[in-house]
Design a protein around this motif. Sequence first.
Motif, PDB file in Angstrom:
ATOM      1  N   ASP A 187      98.707 -27.947 -31.044  1.00  6.89           N
ATOM      2  CA  ASP A 187      98.372 -26.670 -30.408  1.00  6.89           C
ATOM      3  C   ASP A 187      98.908 -26.591 -28.983  1.00  6.89           C
ATOM      4  N   ARG A 200      99.779 -18.822 -35.398  1.00  9.00           N
ATOM      5  CA  ARG A 200      99.500 -20.204 -35.016  1.00  9.00           C
ATOM      6  C   ARG A 200      99.469 -21.097 -36.252  1.00  9.00           C
ATOM      7  N   ASP A 201      98.896 -20.611 -37.347  1.00  9.51           N
ATOM      8  CA  ASP A 201      98.899 -21.398 -38.589  1.00  9.51           C
ATOM      9  C   ASP A 201     100.335 -21.718 -39.002  1.00  9.51           C
ATOM     10  N   SER A 236      96.208 -15.788 -34.818  1.00  9.82           N
ATOM     11  CA  SER A 236      95.823 -16.994 -35.545  1.00  9.82           C
ATOM     12  C   SER A 236      96.741 -17.203 -36.743  1.00  9.82           C
ATOM     13  N   GLN A 272      93.452 -10.973 -31.521  1.00  8.24           N
ATOM     14  CA  GLN A 272      93.659 -12.409 -31.371  1.00  8.24           C
ATOM     15  C   GLN A 272      93.349 -13.127 -32.687  1.00  8.24           C
ATOM     16  N   ALA A 273      92.254 -12.719 -33.328  1.00 10.42           N
ATOM     17  CA  ALA A 273      91.823 -13.398 -34.546  1.00 10.42           C
ATOM     18  C   ALA A 273      92.811 -13.162 -35.688  1.00 10.42           C
ATOM     19  N   GLN A 274      93.220 -11.904 -35.855  1.00  8.80           N
ATOM     20  CA  GLN A 274      94.022 -11.574 -37.038  1.00  8.80           C
ATOM     21  C   GLN A 274      95.486 -11.976 -36.880  1.00  8.80           C
ATOM     22  N   TRP A 320      95.778 -15.684 -22.273  1.00  9.28           N
ATOM     23  CA  TRP A 320      94.676 -15.968 -23.212  1.00  9.28           C
ATOM     24  C   TRP A 320      93.411 -16.440 -22.531  1.00  9.28           C
ATOM     25  N   ARG A 343     101.677 -24.368 -36.708  1.00  4.29           N
ATOM     26  CA  ARG A 343     101.097 -25.681 -37.052  1.00  4.29           C
ATOM     27  C   ARG A 343     101.799 -26.279 -38.262  1.00  4.29           C
TER      28      ARG A 343
END
Lengths: 200, 200
Positions: free
Chosen positions: B156, B133-134, B130, B125-127, A173, B137
């Motif tokens: 994180d 990652r949500d 993330s 990476q964004a779609q 990353w 979390r």
Amino acid sequence: MTDEQRRRRGRPRSEQAHDAVLAAARELLAEVGYARLTIEGVAARAGVGKTTIYRWWSSKAELVAEILYRPISIEEIPESGSPRDDLAANIRLIVEPFTDPWYGPALTGARNDLNADPEGQKAFQAQIMSGRRDTGRAVFQRLVDAGDLPPDTDVDYLIDVMSGLLVYRGAIWRQPITEEDVRKLVALLVDGRPPRRTPS
Amino acid sequence: MTDEQRRRRGRPRSEQAHDAVLAAARELLAEVGYARLTIEGVAARAGVGKTTIYRWWSSKAELVAEILYRPISIEEIPESGSPRDDLAANIRLIVEPFTDPWYGPALTGARNDLNADPEGQKAFQAQIMSGRRDTGRAVFQRLVDAGDLPPDTDVDYLIDVMSGLLVYRGAIWRQPITEEDVRKLVALLVDGRPPRRTPS
């Protein structure tokens, strides 16, 4: 003649050529990147023949892999008196090249080519990575010897956790590995302390 | 007409085509591998036009990346009453596809192509990541809420440690991630217990 000159003169020709090839390949990685790097170009830059390069590396991917994962020997991590600091020093040696802009693309490029070449991948894994692992084991052994980790610690598991975080953050990353990150990793691996958002 | 039939009929055509493309690409990855997979082949297998595929994915690498890292939603990890078990469930969902023989080569192949396409990498990476990652979390938040981790835990960082180990062992070095490995990871991340060579 100084000692340094004597030492240089005394180095075998083949070792000099070996180092020249690695240096030339590193320069070309920075200049043209992995995709456009060729064995011909490296040979010309290093002033050696292509056959000399193929004597040591069977492919461009293997040559580049040796630059991406240069061997790290335990001699580079002298005993500081604090095994935690020794572990931090090992981590810093691993992440050192990650900040080079050509590193990430070269890593995935070489890995991709090595995937298509199972023999090359095995040779790479055996030679380079096992040397790095031996160094990691020696560093963690210092922590065990100091009583900071239990005698039956699964050291290879901790090495994978350490390498995993560094490769994931730093190489995949492309995020910087800060001194704070190094500190958090040592605290988690050795002391079992969870990382905090607020500096401690 | 059963509820299930009604639900299926009611699905928008575009959603059906989207799923058909993913299913076709997955089949072709297993059959021919990443290198020989083409958008034309996927379109033919899915029974859609190439333009339909390009409406959702700008390249073969982006399409394959969505298969390699399928979104993992928090709904897939219901509260079991033990947040540690929830974390183990999240880990199992991540490593599930790693054992497919086509997974490793497809991963490095897609990553390599995405490296040459910074926009595609950003979109990926964004779609996808993330969303994962949500979910991570939310799982770690359950541990914080239960008092198993301090309120100011750098969640994180722990997600990167977790993902790093799994990617390093499972995807890069193609080693199996066993139930013992899952247990060791949860114990290290949540309880700060070092992994042992001897089963506890």
